[in-house]
Every structure is written in structure tokens, then in C-alpha cells.
Design a protein around this motif. Structure first.
Motif, PDB file in Angstrom:
ATOM      1  N   ALA B 290     -12.043  -8.088  -1.010  1.00 41.53           N
ATOM      2  CA  ALA B 290     -12.862  -9.149  -1.588  1.00 41.53           C
ATOM      3  C   ALA B 290     -13.499 -10.003  -0.490  1.00 41.53           C
ATOM      4  CB  ALA B 290     -12.016 -10.025  -2.510  1.00 41.53           C
ATOM      5  N   SER B 291     -12.786 -10.177   0.613  1.00 42.92           N
ATOM      6  CA  SER B 291     -13.349 -10.938   1.734  1.00 42.92           C
ATOM      7  C   SER B 291     -14.595 -10.244   2.276  1.00 42.92           C
ATOM      8  CB  SER B 291     -12.313 -11.067   2.858  1.00 42.92           C
ATOM      9  OG  SER B 291     -11.191 -11.781   2.419  1.00 42.92           O
ATOM     10  N   ALA B 383      -6.063 -10.802   7.240  1.00 42.11           N
ATOM     11  CA  ALA B 383      -6.270 -11.988   8.085  1.00 42.11           C
ATOM     12  C   ALA B 383      -7.668 -11.964   8.716  1.00 42.11           C
ATOM     13  CB  ALA B 383      -5.195 -12.060   9.166  1.00 42.11           C
ATOM     14  N   LEU B 384      -8.022 -10.868   9.338  1.00 40.04           N
ATOM     15  CA  LEU B 384      -9.307 -10.835  10.044  1.00 40.04           C
ATOM     16  C   LEU B 384     -10.487 -10.895   9.074  1.00 40.04           C
ATOM     17  CD1 LEU B 384      -8.785  -8.368  13.030  1.00 40.04           C
ATOM     18  CD2 LEU B 384      -8.211 -10.784  12.797  1.00 40.04           C
ATOM     19  N   ALA B 385     -10.389 -10.180   7.965  1.00 38.84           N
ATOM     20  CA  ALA B 385     -11.520 -10.154   7.033  1.00 38.84           C
ATOM     21  C   ALA B 385     -11.700 -11.506   6.350  1.00 38.84           C
ATOM     22  CB  ALA B 385     -11.328  -9.050   5.994  1.00 38.84           C
ATOM     23  N   SER B 386     -10.602 -12.187   6.037  1.00 34.61           N
ATOM     24  CA  SER B 386     -10.767 -13.477   5.346  1.00 34.61           C
ATOM     25  C   SER B 386     -11.351 -14.523   6.298  1.00 34.61           C
ATOM     26  CB  SER B 386      -9.436 -13.951   4.754  1.00 34.61           C
ATOM     27  OG  SER B 386      -8.442 -14.076   5.739  1.00 34.61           O
ATOM     28  N   VAL B 420      -9.551 -20.343   0.668  1.00 32.97           N
ATOM     29  CA  VAL B 420      -8.100 -20.194   0.531  1.00 32.97           C
ATOM     30  C   VAL B 420      -7.640 -18.747   0.770  1.00 32.97           C
ATOM     31  CG1 VAL B 420      -7.924 -19.707  -1.947  1.00 32.97           C
ATOM     32  CG2 VAL B 420      -6.180 -21.138  -0.839  1.00 32.97           C
ATOM     33  N   PHE B 421      -8.605 -17.837   0.917  1.00 35.18           N
ATOM     34  CA  PHE B 421      -8.231 -16.453   1.241  1.00 35.18           C
ATOM     35  C   PHE B 421      -7.450 -16.388   2.553  1.00 35.18           C
ATOM     36  CE2 PHE B 421     -11.611 -13.779  -1.243  1.00 35.18           C
ATOM     37  CZ  PHE B 421     -11.287 -14.460  -2.394  1.00 35.18           C
ATOM     38  N   ALA B 427      -0.281 -16.617   4.732  1.00 34.55           N
ATOM     39  CA  ALA B 427      -1.138 -17.406   5.621  1.00 34.55           C
ATOM     40  C   ALA B 427      -1.478 -16.569   6.857  1.00 34.55           C
ATOM     41  CB  ALA B 427      -0.431 -18.694   6.026  1.00 34.55           C
ATOM     42  N   ASN B 428      -2.740 -16.585   7.234  1.00 35.86           N
ATOM     43  CA  ASN B 428      -3.187 -15.710   8.320  1.00 35.86           C
ATOM     44  C   ASN B 428      -2.365 -15.809   9.608  1.00 35.86           C
ATOM     45  OD1 ASN B 428      -5.085 -14.695   6.625  1.00 35.86           O
ATOM     46  ND2 ASN B 428      -6.865 -15.571   7.663  1.00 35.86           N
TER      47      ASN B 428
END
Lengths: 647, 647
Positions: B290-291, B383-386, B420-421, B427-428
């Protein structure tokens, strides 16, 4: 703990200088009913509440501080900025609406108009009896203001001007106060007199009657919902043969005489344009100041929460406050340091601005250069501080995890509201290009290309002689005394700026010598110029910070701020260490040592993190973020009872 | 132009694979009335609209694709992810509410439950007759889930469990569907049976009756307004002696027998916990997907506008589209490239996930390792995509100047919703630490410290032997063939990851050998570990991108994507060039050459910028941003008429 209290007691008044009386008055107002905007509010109600708050500020006389005493003011623009800076701790829509009415609308009449305009309008602007607009931006022209298309044509018959919007895309856009409240507007338009074009000039144009209905020939549209700042009534304005009398031209720099003759004390239309814009520099300074305040709000909330929130920990031990984690410290503390740096830089800029204005009023020499310098500094600090605010607020949001996502904790609206700070009052990328060009031409007198090329040649030629030499020993020194030496930081920041300046000049000159058109030559160097402008701004910030350290009110405060300035300098160097490595200014071993030292400084400053953010003196009631005040974090592990605010 | 059309015609279906049928169905729905949420809408109405949209999706059978056929599904989690990924082009609240109902609530029953649970609940979950929650996070424990405090205590008398919230701070928080719609919840609680603690387990707990009133012992509070996603009804839940029968324990990995005996096939409670969490990996994969979609929406809007918007230009010439400016290209095009990289990386991850699930269903070997690998990749890509999405949307906003600030252009809500992603589903920063640890232990079997230390020793010892050697010639090569060689990029990304891995292991081992407690040793290396995890994720993204280039549908598409992959690789290298310089992997002359090449690639790709974003295949009606569709930019200078969409 006692020491922390002592530190705080000396820090708060120090950071609240100058004009602490005024700041306190604003802080007191911010906690009153009128200034606390609910988290959830529809646009119409938000606008109504914001309008009411601005009325309170007007009634308190806080909008007209920059105006002459004759019109209820104090002739003190720097005090007006202090009010704006403090208002930025509260609802940002109130701040911006306040800025539109008194800074932009009032400021344009004050700065671009003459005595007759002041006499006619300033008093009522200051009391908010005459709400107005600053109508510069158009749909088709935002950054490139000089090409805006609204026209003001001289008409002999009526001894006045006719305002026209030549096509839909030339409508004014984003005009604050336009959608609802504005009764008049300072309209920027291409002036032509008897067929001759004179470039952009400002005229005062009535847009609504007493009942709030648009006047004939004036079409107004609501700009509709925005990402943030929804308490401000931005709108679009189109003109269709709207007439204003001759004396509505704000004629400080150029006038049209009774017989229809155009006269200006500034011959070059380019220079006239930039002189006009230059007088409006208070707007950029104010946005820089407000950005610093917004960063303070965000970081105070984020740091206070992180100081208390516990999560994870050693096996079978007590959970650890998240601010004890190295990566959490790295996320927040350098941003606290940068906020201090910009705090001192903006304060210094405001002081310099006030000084230049005083000198001008006294008819002093060198005020032209002084103003140019203030303009360049305002541009670069506005760009860096607004980006910093966005980044700091976002980091605070993420540092708070889900709690940062609660609207009640303010970071969402604060982020959305201040987001446009990087765009209005000059888009940041455009400002940085301007700053770089101004550095290249060494406070040039004209925008003309010829002069510019001369300056370029000069800078390119002196390259390699003035830049201080790299010290072959220093590039490898990694001892702490050296790494922490403010003189080393100062030298590094200067070296970077000068090297970037000379290399940019050389590149540009190379392109132009190769026959590349100047426009394209600049395009190819845009990144380079941006880097130069940032290096310049960071150097200014560091120097201001170091002065702030020296002037600190106590030895303890000075020591703490000195470490914070070190953190700012070394963190910036480590962020840009690629540049320093490429330039051979540091060797890899030193670059790694700088990175390690950033971590050491973060650890060293962690115990005073709360003191540092509380030093900004934002009262709890203004901060208004539940999770920065109370504490809901409880665990079953045997943790010490978290501190609670005194009831 | 014809070529561009051809390129686009081959690109759209290529990027729409796999499951193009499903994606098209979702795209068609997204343009219907139910899915277009007004820009301005109050929270209650937003929730109502979102609920309606999710009902439509349920009625279309799109929520249950991952469920077994026996309950109306297709047994196809990868198809469920394709639906989620496509929904992310539309309103994000609909997306998240959909994910809560079918992915989290349904997914937990599916993955943690057994046949009896499936039989009893899955069908009604899939039709939305039984709306439910996934109640994991607590006020006091977000990231540290293992320490959550809600208890589920075995009760012999009633052959069941008693759910309790021991104190206010142990209330469930942020629970989607809780504030309004949820009738049941998968509740994560500390299970204890006859005085023995067994760690976190999941139980199905009814929370509301048929009329929507909370059941006795259940207290529910609305979580209130959020920064974004206000169409989702998040809430808090507290339990006071709430009883559920024995068979409500989701007992795939551990059960309690009729007589009250605890049984599990997994002995270590740590391993059981991570196995349970592992089955929920689809959530993280979905957020990564989705990110990428959100970044596509933001960049499509930003690039389309920048392609048309003209501002400034050479003296007396035509104003120039802002995307022709070097700095504007640098802001947008590398982000387009990164979006492609993450697109291919996520697609590959989904494929691998489906493969592992198929293998497991077939009782295949090595599925444990396969799942661990999928988990680690999901964590780093999430983490990276969000973060990439937040950054790309923000950059698009700024690139559009004031127009990006119009709520109608969607970037504001998109940014606030997806913000918030970076926090939910892990949490990233926490995820990156996990990924780094997983790399260090080489797909370790246990979380126990002993095993971990062994792995550490192994990695530290092999240091210097397995890492490929630096090539002294290559560190200085600056010719274009070399700089553009994908094998060079691949080698550089691998080198970075391996070096970071070995140096992290060495540092950790050093600390531990010096007697530093493991918890503190890890704390001191957090930055290092984060850098390692990012390097790992970027390596995965690059490799997936390069595979995507090879598999491109035509030579032209492949050439274009190859350049885009070069831009991704070189831009990442230039962003991290400090590391490469410090490591001696590139010399300054090469570092500068890489930076220059990024500019050259941006210029080269600028003519296909529109093709690249349109390749993502977001229909205009779904994009729904006026300034990405029409064109209001007009100037008086003789500019060519801007293209308009066909009517």
C-alpha cells in the motif's frame, strides 16, 4: 534536579529576550478561551474563531506595533516580529490571519505607500476596522512574481487606473482574507501609462462594500479546503475594469503625477521591483521566526513524551525510557540543537533588521547594503528554518509512535499548517537560488547580467587564493579537544561555504565560456547553488549559536549550550561528511570520529533534554498536548513511579 | 509521442501483473460513488461512508480471497494483497478499515485458529456480517508487544478463560473497528493456567451485542480524532472479568485441554510468540504494498503537474515547464525510480510468500526458513516503503507549490493518512533493529541470547574473508560504461551490506567481550544496525528492480527501466556516498562522477517522466486530483497551448 531547575530559571528569560513583556502578554492571551481552537472543527467555525482571536489581538493593540506612533503603533517592527514569533506557539491559522492583516496588508501600505496612504488607512488597519488583503500571487504565477499578469492601466479621463485580469489564469490566488473578510486589497499589477509598461506596482483596491458584497467588477471565489490553515479564508480575485483613483497607487518608489507622467527615483525597472519586494522582508523574517517556534512546540511535545515513555529494556529489568535509546536520541537531540541554532540566528537577524531600519530613519549611510544583507539572510533562514520545522515536527510525531497520531497531541495540525511555510513568502528552492546568486555577486547593485558576469569572473579568478588552506594535519586529527573546538567548527563551515562559492563560480564561468546560455548554465548548476546557499545558512546559524553561547546568562547554561552547539556543528558535518570527504577536508578516520562524537554528545545531553526544551518557555496550557503533560504509561515491571505534573 | 504510447501500452499491463483481472475490478469500484470520499467531511460521516464502501467490497467477495474455499474464499493470500495494493490508490480510510476486518480480524482467526474457529466465524467475517477487531496494542505497550498486560486466566470451574485489564494503562488502544462496528475481537493477552504463565496468546472475545451495545465487563472508548484515517473507528477496550469458553482460545500453536492442561507443539515461549506473530506477516507485506501505491498516487500527481506548470525562463523566451529544471528533476525522478524499485521488490516478496504458503500446504521442507526469510523481507520493505511514501508524497506537495496545498489535490490527506504507516504493523525503527539482528544471526532458530552470541561470533570471525575485495582500479573508474553497469551497482550494494554486517558483528562482540551488557551493547550499535538494515533492504530492492528490467515486455521498456534502475542505484549511492568514501570503496573523483551521472540520468529520463508515472495505470477518475488532470497554467508569453485531456 536542583541544578536543572537553576539552569531552567536562567535559560527561560535568556531565550525570551528581547521584549519579554510583549511575549508574556501574548502567552497570557494564548491560554484564553478565544485562542484555544478545538482539535475537530469545521472550516466555517474555524474561520469564525480565528477571526475573533485576531479581533482580540487588534483590540490589544498587538497588530500595529510596526506602525508609526501617529497611527497607534510603536514604530517597532522588531516588536511586531516578537509577537508573531510567540503567536506561533498557538493555533497557526490565527498566526497567519494575523500576519495577513497586519504584516502583509498593513505592511504593504506602510512600506510601499507614503504619508497620504498611512494617514488614510493605517489606523483602521491596526484596529481591524479595515480588513484587507495582499494580492500578489496569481494562478499562473506564484514564484515568478515579476511576470504576473493583472494589469493597472493609466486612464487620463478619470485621473486614475483601471484594473484588469486579462484571463482566468491571471486571477489572484491564495489571497488571505479574500474569501470572507477583506474589504480592500493591495493589488500587484503590471502598470502601464500611456502605452508604456513600467513593471509590477502595487495599488490599493476596494474589493467589498460595507455589507461584505464584492464591488462591481470584482469577482471573488473561495479557495476552498486546504491541507492546513483552514481557519484562514484564502480566496481568488479577478478584476474586470475596476477603477481606482490616482492616489491609490502606493507610490513610495514610483508615482504617476496628476497629468499622467510616470516618475520614479529608481531608474531600472528590475531594481525598482526588487527594492519594492525588499521592503517586505519582514514577512520572510517572520516566517523564519514562526518556523522556529513551531519546531519548538513539536520537539517539546516529542521530547517530554520520550523522556517518560518506557518500552523494552534489559531481560527482567525495568523498561527503559525511549529517550535512553541511542537511535531515539539521534532522532531528537540534534533537532533540538538545530532549533537553538535557528533561534539565535533569527534573533540576530531581527536585531540587524531593526538596526538597519533605525539607521535608515536617521538617514544613515550604507543602509542599502544593510538591507540587501538582511534580505539574503532572511531568504536563507526562512528556507532552512521552515524545512527544519517540518522535519522536526515529523520526527517528533514518529518518535511518539501512535501517540503522535492522536490529533489531541497537536502534531498533525501543526505539521499540516506549517507545511506551506516552505512554499509561501517565496518557495524555498527559489529562495536558495536567489541567495546563491546574491553570494556570487557579493551584494550586487543590479540584477543585470553584465554586472553579474563581472562578479562571477571576480569570484572565479580569486578562487584558490582566498579560501583558507586545508591543514594536512587537521584532516586527520581525531582527538576530542579538536573535534569539540568551536573554532574548528567555525573554520569548517566557512571553508565549505567558500569552496562551494568558488567552485560554483568556476563551473558557471566554464559553461558560459563554452557558449552555454546563462539560463541553461544556471539550470545545470542548480544543485550546486542550492548546496552553497544551505552551507551559507548553516554557517550563519552556527555563528549566531556560538554568540548565543558566549552571551549565556551563567557558566552552567553556557557549558550546556556549548555542548549543544557542538552537537549542531558536528551533526551537520556528519550529515554532509560526503562533501568534506570529497573536498579532502577530512579523512575517513576523522569522518568516523565525528560520527562517533555525535553519539557521545547525544548521550551527554540526554540528562538535560527536558531542560533544553523547557527552556523555550512554552507554558503547559499553551502546549496543550495531553501526552506532553500527563503520563499514561504504566507497566507491571517494577518501574519507578513516573513523575506527574503538580496539580 | 507514438513511441511513448507504445511504451505505455506495454508498461501498464506489465506493472499490473499478477492478477490484472482483480486489479481492474478494484479500479472499477474505486470510481463508483461509494468510494469517492469528499475532501471535506466530518468524522461521523466519513466513518459511515467508509463502512458502506467496505460493505460493497465484502458483497463483491473481495474481502475473503485469503480464506479457504469452504468459507467463500479462494485460498489465495497473494490475491488478497493485490486487492489491498489497488485499494490504496483510493481513500486510505477505506483501505485500512478493509484491512482491519479481513486482514487482521479475519487473518488472525484464519492463521492463529484451527478448523473449529474457521468453521464458526470465517464465513461471517468474509461477508462482514461479523465485524471484528484485532486487539493487540495497549496504551502502555505498543512496540513491546511481548510485555502487554491484559490477562487471560484459566478457570477450572467454567472450563474457560477470564479476561482482565489489570490497570488503566493496559487498555487496548488504537483498535480498528472498536469504536463503532466491532462485535468480536481477537484479544492478545498473557495466558496463565493454574498459576503458570505461558506468555501472549490470542482469544476471540465478544465485545458487543447484536444491538451494538458493549457486553458486560467490556468498556469501550472512542480513540477520537486522529492526524489522518478519520474514517476508521479506532477505539480503546478494557476488560473486567470477561468470560469466554475454552474453545475461544485460537489454538493453532498452543491449546488448553478440557481438563485444563496447557499443551503446545512449540516448547520455547519466545519461539511460540514469534511463530504466532510470523503468521501475521501478510499485514506487513500489505502495508509495504500500500505504501508503494500511495507513493505512486503522490508522484503521479506531482509529476503530471510539473510537466505542465511553467515558471520562469530565459530572458524574453517562453516560460519553462518546472520539470525541465535540474533541481526539480532531482527532487522527483529519483523518487519515481525508487517507487519502481519498491514496486518490484514488493511484488517479488508477495510471490515468495505465496510460494512458501503453497509449500507449507503441500507439507514441503524448508518452509520454516522460507517464512523467516519472508518475515525479514517484509519487515525491511515495510519500513523502507512506508518512509519512502511519506517522503515522496511530501516532495510532490512541495514540487507543486501552492497547488499541492489545495486539499482537492489529495496530497494532504494522503500524507496524513499514510503517515502512520511508519508506526503501525511495527514501528519502523524497531523493525530495522529486528532485521539487523536477523541478519546477524543468519535466520536464527531461537531468540535466546546464547544462540545469538554464537552467530555473532561466527559473523565476526569470518569478517575479512568473505567480503569481496575492493578493487583498487574500480575505486577510481569514472567512465560512463562502468558507472552505468548494473553489475557494478549490484556489487556495490552487496559490498556495503556485507561490510556493515561484519563491522556490526565485530563492534557488538567487542562490547560484549569488554563486559558490556548485551542490551547496552545493542543500544550503542543502534545506528549501525539501522544502517545495515537499510543497506539490506536497498540491496533487495535493487536486485528485484534489475530482475524487473530483464523481464520487461519489450526492448524499449527494458531500456527505459534499465536507465531508471541506474538512477535508483546511483542516487542511493550518492546519498550514501559518505559511507562508500569512508570505506574506501570509491575515491572522491568517483563519488563526484556518480553525482554528475545522477544529473545526466535525470535529464535523460525527463522526456519519459509522464510515461513512467502513467505506467502505474492509475485511471484519472481514481487519481481524482484536478491539477493532475486539467491545466490552469496560462501565461502572456507565447507558450504552446498546454495539452488538455480528451473530453
Amino acid at each position: 534536579m536542583a541544578d536543572d531547575m537553576q539552569l531552567l530559571t536562567s535559560l527561560v528569560p535568556y531565550l525570551g529576550e528581547p521584549h519579554p513583556d510583549l511575549r508574556q502578554r501574548v502567552l497570557d492571551l494564548l491560554t484564553t478561551e478565544s485562542f484555544l481552537i478545538p482539535v475537530e472543527i469545521d472550516r466555517a467555525e474555524h474561520r469564525r474563531r480565528v477571526r475573533m482571536a485576531v479581533e482580540v489581538l487588534a483590540a490589544e493593540g498587538l497588530g500595529r506595533l510596526a506602525f508609526p506612533r501617529a497611527y497607534g503603533g510603536e514604530d517597532a517592527p522588531e516588536r511586531a516580529i516578537a509577537v508573531f514569533e510567540t503567536l506561533a506557539f498557538g493555533d497557526t491559522s490565527i498566526l497567519v490571519k494575523f500576519g495577513v492583516q497586519f504584516g502583509l496588508w498593513g505592511g504593504s501600505v506602510l512600506q510601499l505607500g507614503t504619508e497620504k496612504h498611512h494617514h488614510r488607512w493605517l489606523r483602521e488597519i491596526g484596529t481591524l476596522e479595515l480588513p484587507g488583503c495582499y494580492a500578489m500571487t496569481e494562478i499562473g504565477h506564484g514564484s515568478n512574481v515579476r511576470e504576473l499578469e493583472t494589469t493597472a492601466t493609466w486612464d487620463d479621463e478619470t485621473d486614475g487606473f483601471v484594473l484588469d485580469t486579462p484571463h482566468e489564469g491571471a486571477g489572484k490566488e491564495w489571497i488571505g482574507n479574500a474569501a470572507l473578510d477583506g474589504r480592500m486589497a493591495t493589488v500587484f499589477a503590471q502598470l502601464s501609462v500611456r502605452g508604456e509598461a513600467h513593471g509590477v506596482h502595487a495599488l490599493v483596491v476596494p474589493i467589498r462594500d460595507e455589507d461584505g458584497a464584492p464591488l462591481p467588477g470584482v469577482r471573488i471565489e473561495d479557495n476552498g479546503p486546504k491541507v492546513g490553515l483552514n481557519g484562514v479564508d484564502n480566496g481568488r480575485i479577478w478584476f474586470d475594469r475596476v477603477r481606482v483613483p490616482r492616489e491609490h497607487l502606493l507610490d513610495r518608489f514610483a508615482t504617476v503625477t496628476e497629468g499622467g507622467r510616470y516618475e520614479s527615483t529608481i531608474e531600472s525597472s528590475g531594481r525598482r521591483f526588487f527594492t519594492m519586494l525588499g521592503t517586505l522582508v519582514a514577512g520572510r523574517i517572520s516566517i523564519a521566526a514562526a518556523s522556529v517556534s513551531a519546531a519548538k512546540v513539536g520537539l517539546t511535545i516529542g521530547v517530554r513524551y520520550s523522556d517518560r515513555r518506557r518500552q523494552f529494556g534489559p531481560e527482567d529489568g525495568v523498561e527503559v525510557p525511549v529517550l535512553d535509546y541511542a537511535s531515539h536520541q539521534r532522532r531528537l537531540l540534534p533537532r533540538v540543537a538545530a532549533t537553538y541554532a535557528y533561534h539565535f540566528a533569527v534573533r540576530k537577524l531581527v536585531g540587524r533588521y531593526a538596526e538597519v531600519l533605525r539607521a535608515r530613519r536617521a538617514g544613515g549611510e550604507g543602509t542599502e547594503e544593510g538591507l540587501r544583507e538582511v534580505e539574503a539572510r532572511a531568504a536563507v533562514l526562512k528556507a532552512l528554518a521552515s524545512w527544519h520545522a517540518a522535519d522536526a515536527i515529523q520526527e517528533a510525531r514518529e518518535a511518539m509512535g501512535g501517540r503522535g497520531y492522536h490529533a489531541a497531541n497537536r502534531l498533525g495540525r501543526l505539521r499540516a499548517d506549517t507545511d506551506v511555510f516552505s512554499t509561501f513568502e517565496g518557495a524555498n528552492p527559489v529562495l536558495l537560488q536567489l541567495v546563491a546568486k546574491s553570494l556570487l555577486t557579493q551584494f550586487r547593485e543590479e540584477m543585470g547580467d553584465l554586472h553579474f558576469m563581472d562578479a562571477l569572473r571576480y569570484v572565479a579568478e580569486r578562487a584558490g587564493t582566498t579560501v583558507r588552506e586545508r591543514n594536512p594535519v587537521a584532516t586527520r586529527r581525531t582527538d576530542r579537544d579538536h573535534l569539540r573546538d568551536p573554532e574548528y567548527h567555525r573554520a569548517a563551515f566557512r571553508y565549505r561555504e567558500e569552496r562551494l562559492l568558488e567552485s560554483a563560480a568556476r563551473r558557471l564561468k566554464g559553461f558560459i565560456d563554452d557558449g552555454v546560455e546563462p539560463f541553461e548554465a544556471f539550470n545545470r548548476c542548480q544543485d550546486h547553488l542550492e548546496t552553497l546557499a544551505v552551507a551559507h545558512g548553516e554557517r550563519l546559524a552556527l555563528e549566531a549559536f556560538l554568540e548565543g553561547v558566549v552571551e549565556a546568562p551563567s557558566g552552567d547554561a553556557s557549558d550546556m549550550l556549548a555542548d549543544l552547539a557542538r552537537l549542531f556543528a558536528l551533526e551537520r558535518m556528519q550529515e554532509d561528511r560526503a562533501w568534506f570527504l570529497e573536498a579532502g577536508y577530512v579523512e575517513p578516520v576523522k569522518s568516523r570520529a565525528i560520527r562517533a562524537e555525535v553519539g557521545v554528545l547525544c548521550r551527554a545531553l540526554r540528562p538535560v533534554a527536558l531542560t533544553l526544551v523547557d527552556g523555550w518557555g512554552i507554558p503547559d496550557a499553551v502546549l496543550d498536548a495531553p501526552d506532553a503533560l500527563g503520563c499514561v504509561v504504566m507497566t507491571t515491571r517494577p518501574a519507578p513511579a513516573p513523575p506527574r505534573p503538580a496539580s
